[in-house]
Design an enzyme around this catalytic site. Structure first.
Site, PDB file in Angstrom:
ATOM      1  N   ASN A 157       0.810  -1.235   0.000  1.00  0.00           N
ATOM      2  CA  ASN A 157       0.000   0.000   0.000  1.00  0.00           C
ATOM      3  C   ASN A 157       0.838   1.276   0.000  1.00  0.00           C
ATOM      4  O   ASN A 157       0.436   2.279  -0.559  1.00  0.00           O
ATOM      5  CB  ASN A 157      -1.033  -0.016   1.133  1.00  0.00           C
ATOM      6  CG  ASN A 157      -0.405  -0.107   2.504  1.00  0.00           C
ATOM      7  OD1 ASN A 157       0.701  -0.616   2.667  1.00  0.00           O
ATOM      8  ND2 ASN A 157      -1.103   0.373   3.504  1.00  0.00           N
ATOM      9  N   GLY A 230       2.804  -5.531   7.349  1.00  0.00           N
ATOM     10  CA  GLY A 230       1.865  -6.262   6.495  1.00  0.00           C
ATOM     11  C   GLY A 230       0.677  -6.716   7.319  1.00  0.00           C
ATOM     12  O   GLY A 230       0.373  -6.130   8.368  1.00  0.00           O
ATOM     13  N   GLU A 252       4.504  -4.292  12.310  1.00  0.00           N
ATOM     14  CA  GLU A 252       3.492  -3.249  12.095  1.00  0.00           C
ATOM     15  C   GLU A 252       2.383  -3.889  11.267  1.00  0.00           C
ATOM     16  O   GLU A 252       2.574  -4.166  10.086  1.00  0.00           O
ATOM     17  CB  GLU A 252       4.107  -2.060  11.334  1.00  0.00           C
ATOM     18  CG  GLU A 252       5.203  -1.337  12.092  1.00  0.00           C
ATOM     19  CD  GLU A 252       4.675  -0.438  13.211  1.00  0.00           C
ATOM     20  OE1 GLU A 252       3.449  -0.253  13.309  1.00  0.00           O
ATOM     21  OE2 GLU A 252       5.503   0.057  13.993  1.00  0.00           O
ATOM     22  N   LEU A 253       1.219  -4.114  11.894  1.00  0.00           N
ATOM     23  CA  LEU A 253       0.201  -4.956  11.252  1.00  0.00           C
ATOM     24  C   LEU A 253      -1.091  -4.199  10.967  1.00  0.00           C
ATOM     25  O   LEU A 253      -1.086  -2.983  10.870  1.00  0.00           O
ATOM     26  CB  LEU A 253      -0.032  -6.182  12.138  1.00  0.00           C
ATOM     27  CG  LEU A 253       1.259  -6.929  12.561  1.00  0.00           C
ATOM     28  CD1 LEU A 253       0.954  -8.066  13.504  1.00  0.00           C
ATOM     29  CD2 LEU A 253       2.045  -7.414  11.349  1.00  0.00           C
ATOM     30  N   CYS A 286      -3.089   1.381   6.587  1.00  0.00           N
ATOM     31  CA  CYS A 286      -3.271   0.604   7.826  1.00  0.00           C
ATOM     32  C   CYS A 286      -4.016   1.417   8.864  1.00  0.00           C
ATOM     33  O   CYS A 286      -4.730   0.889   9.691  1.00  0.00           O
ATOM     34  CB  CYS A 286      -1.926   0.168   8.374  1.00  0.00           C
ATOM     35  SG  CYS A 286      -0.807   1.548   8.631  1.00  0.00           S
ATOM     36  N   GLU A 384     -10.613  -5.822   9.343  1.00  0.00           N
ATOM     37  CA  GLU A 384     -10.000  -4.795   8.491  1.00  0.00           C
ATOM     38  C   GLU A 384     -10.549  -4.935   7.065  1.00  0.00           C
ATOM     39  O   GLU A 384     -10.429  -5.993   6.453  1.00  0.00           O
ATOM     40  CB  GLU A 384      -8.483  -4.975   8.482  1.00  0.00           C
ATOM     41  CG  GLU A 384      -7.775  -3.880   7.727  1.00  0.00           C
ATOM     42  CD  GLU A 384      -6.259  -4.053   7.726  1.00  0.00           C
ATOM     43  OE1 GLU A 384      -5.792  -5.179   7.431  1.00  0.00           O
ATOM     44  OE2 GLU A 384      -5.550  -3.073   8.007  1.00  0.00           O
TER      45      GLU A 384
HETATM   46  P1  NAD Z   1       0.840  -9.248   3.504  1.00  0.00           P
HETATM   47  O1  NAD Z   1       0.938  -9.702   4.913  1.00  0.00           O
HETATM   48  O2  NAD Z   1       0.060 -10.077   2.569  1.00  0.00           O
HETATM   49  O3  NAD Z   1       2.292  -9.111   2.845  1.00  0.00           O
HETATM   50  C1  NAD Z   1       3.278  -8.274   3.390  1.00  0.00           C
HETATM   51  C2  NAD Z   1       4.637  -8.743   2.929  1.00  0.00           C
HETATM   52  O4  NAD Z   1       4.922 -10.018   3.509  1.00  0.00           O
HETATM   53  C3  NAD Z   1       4.773  -8.934   1.428  1.00  0.00           C
HETATM   54  O5  NAD Z   1       6.038  -8.465   1.018  1.00  0.00           O
HETATM   55  C4  NAD Z   1       4.668 -10.440   1.264  1.00  0.00           C
HETATM   56  O6  NAD Z   1       5.309 -10.935   0.113  1.00  0.00           O
HETATM   57  C5  NAD Z   1       5.372 -10.908   2.508  1.00  0.00           C
HETATM   58  N1  NAD Z   1       5.035 -12.275   2.951  1.00  0.00           N
HETATM   59  C6  NAD Z   1       3.930 -13.006   2.654  1.00  0.00           C
HETATM   60  N2  NAD Z   1       3.989 -14.199   3.293  1.00  0.00           N
HETATM   61  C7  NAD Z   1       5.145 -14.208   3.994  1.00  0.00           C
HETATM   62  C8  NAD Z   1       5.752 -15.137   4.875  1.00  0.00           C
HETATM   63  N3  NAD Z   1       5.175 -16.311   5.164  1.00  0.00           N
HETATM   64  N4  NAD Z   1       6.922 -14.806   5.444  1.00  0.00           N
HETATM   65  C9  NAD Z   1       7.511 -13.617   5.202  1.00  0.00           C
HETATM   66  N5  NAD Z   1       6.980 -12.693   4.382  1.00  0.00           N
HETATM   67  C10 NAD Z   1       5.804 -12.982   3.779  1.00  0.00           C
HETATM   68  O7  NAD Z   1       0.315  -7.745   3.578  1.00  0.00           O
HETATM   69  P2  NAD Z   1      -0.090  -6.807   2.365  1.00  0.00           P
HETATM   70  O8  NAD Z   1      -1.381  -7.333   1.819  1.00  0.00           O
HETATM   71  O9  NAD Z   1       1.058  -6.609   1.468  1.00  0.00           O
HETATM   72  O10 NAD Z   1      -0.358  -5.406   3.098  1.00  0.00           O
HETATM   73  C11 NAD Z   1      -1.584  -5.025   3.621  1.00  0.00           C
HETATM   74  C12 NAD Z   1      -1.604  -5.228   5.125  1.00  0.00           C
HETATM   75  O11 NAD Z   1      -0.524  -4.514   5.707  1.00  0.00           O
HETATM   76  C13 NAD Z   1      -2.850  -4.693   5.788  1.00  0.00           C
HETATM   77  O12 NAD Z   1      -3.275  -5.599   6.766  1.00  0.00           O
HETATM   78  C14 NAD Z   1      -2.374  -3.410   6.436  1.00  0.00           C
HETATM   79  O13 NAD Z   1      -3.125  -2.992   7.548  1.00  0.00           O
HETATM   80  C15 NAD Z   1      -0.984  -3.772   6.829  1.00  0.00           C
HETATM   81  N6  NAD Z   1      -0.181  -2.572   7.009  1.00  0.00           N
HETATM   82  C16 NAD Z   1       0.223  -2.211   8.264  1.00  0.00           C
HETATM   83  C17 NAD Z   1       0.929  -1.028   8.467  1.00  0.00           C
HETATM   84  C18 NAD Z   1       1.384  -0.551   9.832  1.00  0.00           C
HETATM   85  O14 NAD Z   1       2.243   0.313   9.908  1.00  0.00           O
HETATM   86  N7  NAD Z   1       0.844  -1.075  10.920  1.00  0.00           N
HETATM   87  C19 NAD Z   1       1.228  -0.244   7.373  1.00  0.00           C
HETATM   88  C20 NAD Z   1       0.797  -0.639   6.114  1.00  0.00           C
HETATM   89  C21 NAD Z   1       0.113  -1.810   5.941  1.00  0.00           C
END
Ligand code: NAD
Length: 515
Positions: A157, A230, A252-253, A286, A384
């Site tokens: 994002n 993520g 950071e989730l 997020c 979410e």
């Molecule tokens: P995601 O968890 O699907 O992926 C995030 C990253 O993790 C990607 O680079 C992905 O390739 C990698 N990944 C996937 N599986 C993995 C594994 N088993 N081990 C290690 N890495 C792995 O998240 P997304 O869909 O890319 O992002 C959206 C999410 O991120 C939303 O839930 C959002 O709230 C959250 N987010 C949180 C913050 C914060 O600061 N708290 C900021 C932005 C986004």
């Protein structure tokens, strides 16, 4: 300074057709494939981390000043090459130019200067005045040293702010960083990594590991610390894997951030904030406003203002600055989540006042949507959504609003609107969230001096501030005795006399209860 290759051609291979083991990158606003990146194997990740480990001591040896020079050089590079960088962020993410400019480039430039200037102060040796009488005359110092190789895994994002943004303090602390951008949006990160080489960063200090989840998982297996941004589901997997090697993690989730609007609020401001921060980046933030609780007396007025403002939003392919307010949905499965949440809410009695469906035609757009008659039996109020949705719920009073706001497994951001700022702050303090704003929303993220992080399932650890760089280091406490006697009172042989002396001391110091 020369510029890097045009990013879409730089990452394309085989005349733009994918080779085996490559991932296509789509422009979500047009549906076109704009590049391909390598889907790196676990073996390749291991090799990259090994090279980053070899490069780390030289980078650390540059000192804070030498590393800061590279950061300032990159900041200049970003400003000079802003158009190309914004183009690539907009193309791979589908966000507006304004969002790319302000929430990505502006933030990253600010952050580069922030850490370049403050890293040394935050990581300076600390002289500790030990309170214990047993340590009289001894010096205690805490020093911070980099972990070595940090793995930064980012989401789609905010490809720069939430990937490279976390790499900056890690680099300034003297670590090498292997950065794993989302497979959905890897191009801007690759461009920055190339630019860093031009700006004087030694080879292998910040390599990019492109790939899917397996590539991220492999990174966890080899680095010394992992910074993950993520989803909560993936964050739990990352933490589980990191536990196998007992390496530190910072997570950071996700979030389900509440906004509370009290009857005495500046309704115009509150409605503007709600619309801005629910729809910005198509709600894919997020800390978007994901749900609103409004006190009964102003509920109708607030809803009407919000609907009017949402109906004025222009949505479409982000072109020139000022062209549209709302761009595309970046990640294909996100549309299913948005539709599922709206469908579930409508089945349970919610009313869609505007929007509610995916747009037809090229690209992936979801109409900005406002819902009322919502409650906590509906996923749209508890899970979410990460889409351009704004569910608004009527509440009796502030207490009910706080109770509902806290009825969540998440705890990232939150906001309260009232003209009584003392009351607003008191309510903010009752919210179970890592961050709260009074008469504002999201702006706390720009206070890089203050920690930002989530409670509950929104994460562990924080970014920004002193702890946002110390987490990339291990601390070492050093005790120095300069003028020590040959024998200290606590040393062998044990004697009745010294034991009695310590006993007397204990009674003298702590024998009476404090008044
Ligand atoms: P995601 O968890 O699907 O992926 C995030 C990253 O993790 C990607 O680079 C992905 O390739 C990698 N990944 C996937 N599986 C993995 C594994 N088993 N081990 C290690 N890495 C792995 O998240 P997304 O869909 O890319 O992002 C959206 C999410 O991120 C939303 O839930 C959002 O709230 C959250 N987010 C949180 C913050 C914060 O600061 N708290 C900021 C932005 C986004």
């Amino acid at each position: 300074m020369s510029t890097v290759e045009k990013p879409d051609t730089a990452v394309q291979t085989n005349g733009g057709r994918p080779e085996a083991g490559q991932i296509p990158v789509e422009n979500p606003a047009t549906g076109q494939i704009i590049g391909h990146v390598e889907d790196m194997s676990a073996a390749k990740v291991e090799a990259i981390v090994a090279r980053a480990r070899l490069a780390q001591p030289g980078w650390e040896a540059l000192g804070f000043k030498g590393r800061a020079d590279v950061m300032y050089e990159l900041r200049h590079w970003i400003v000079q090459n802003r158009e190309r960088l914004i183009d690539i962020v907009v193309a791979e993410n589908g966000k507006t130019r304004e969002d790319a400019m302000l929430a990505e480039l502006f933030y990253v430039c600010d952050s580069l200067g922030f850490w370049a200037k403050r890293a040394e102060k935050y990581l300076a040796d600390q002289r500790v005045r030990a309170h214990s009488p047993m340590l009289l005359g001894k010096k205690v110092v805490v020093r911070y040293r980099p972990h070595g190789v940090v793995g930064v895994i980012g989401p789609w994002n905010y490809p720069l702010t939430l990937g490279f943004g976390d790499a900056i303090p890690a680099l300034m602390a003297g670590n090498s960083v292997v950065i794993k951008p989302s497979e959905v949006t890897p191009l801007a990160t690759m461009m920055i990594a190339e630019a860093l080489l031009e700006c004087g960063m030694p080879e292998d200090v910040m390599p990019v590991a492109t790939g899917r989840g397996e590539t991220g998982a492999a990174l966890v297996d080899h680095v010394d610390m992992i910074m993950f941004t993520g989803s909560t589901a993936t964050g739990k997997k990352v933490m589980g894997r990191a536990a196998e090697r007992l390496i530190p993690v910072s997570l950071e989730l996700g979030g389900k951030d509440p906004m509370i609007v009290l009857a005495d609020a500046n309704l115009e401001r509150a409605a503007n904030m709600a619309v801005q921060w629910a729809m910005s980046n198509s709600g894919q933030i997020c800390m978007s406003v994901e749900r609103v609780y409004v006190e009964e007396p102003v509920y109708d007025q607030f809803v009407s203002k919000v609907v009017t403002k949402v109906n004025r939003l222009r949505q479409g392919v982000p072109g020139e600055a000022g062209a549209v307010e709302v761009g595309a949905v970046t990640f294909p499965p996100q549309v299913e989540t948005i539709e599922r949440h709206i469908g579930d809410a409508v089945d349970k009695g919610a009313e869609v006042l505007t929007g509610g469906k995916q747009k037809t035609g090229a690209g992936r757009f979801f109409e900005p949507t406002v819902l009322t008659n919502v409650d906590h039996t509906m996923a749209i109020m508890t899970e979410e959504t990460f889409g351009p949705t704004l569910p608004i719920m009527k509440v009796r009073d502030a207490d009910e609003a706080v109770k509902l706001a806290n009825d969540s497994r998440y705890g990232l951001n939150s906001s309260v609107f009232t003209r009584d700022v003392a009351k607003g702050e008191a309510i903010a303090r009752r919210l179970d969230a890592g961050n709260s704003c009074v008469n504002d929303a999201l702006m706390n993220y720009l206070a890089q001096e203050a920690p930002f992080g989530g409670t509950g399932e929104s994460g562990l650890g924080t970014r920004h501030g002193r702890d946002g760089i110390r987490k990339y280091c291990s601390s070492q406490t050093i005790l120095i005795t300069r003028f020590g006697p040959k024998r200290e009172p606590v040393m062998y042989p044990n004697s009745r006399r010294t034991t009695k002396l310590f006993e007397k001391m204990m009674v003298l110091m702590w024998g009476r209860k404090p008044k």
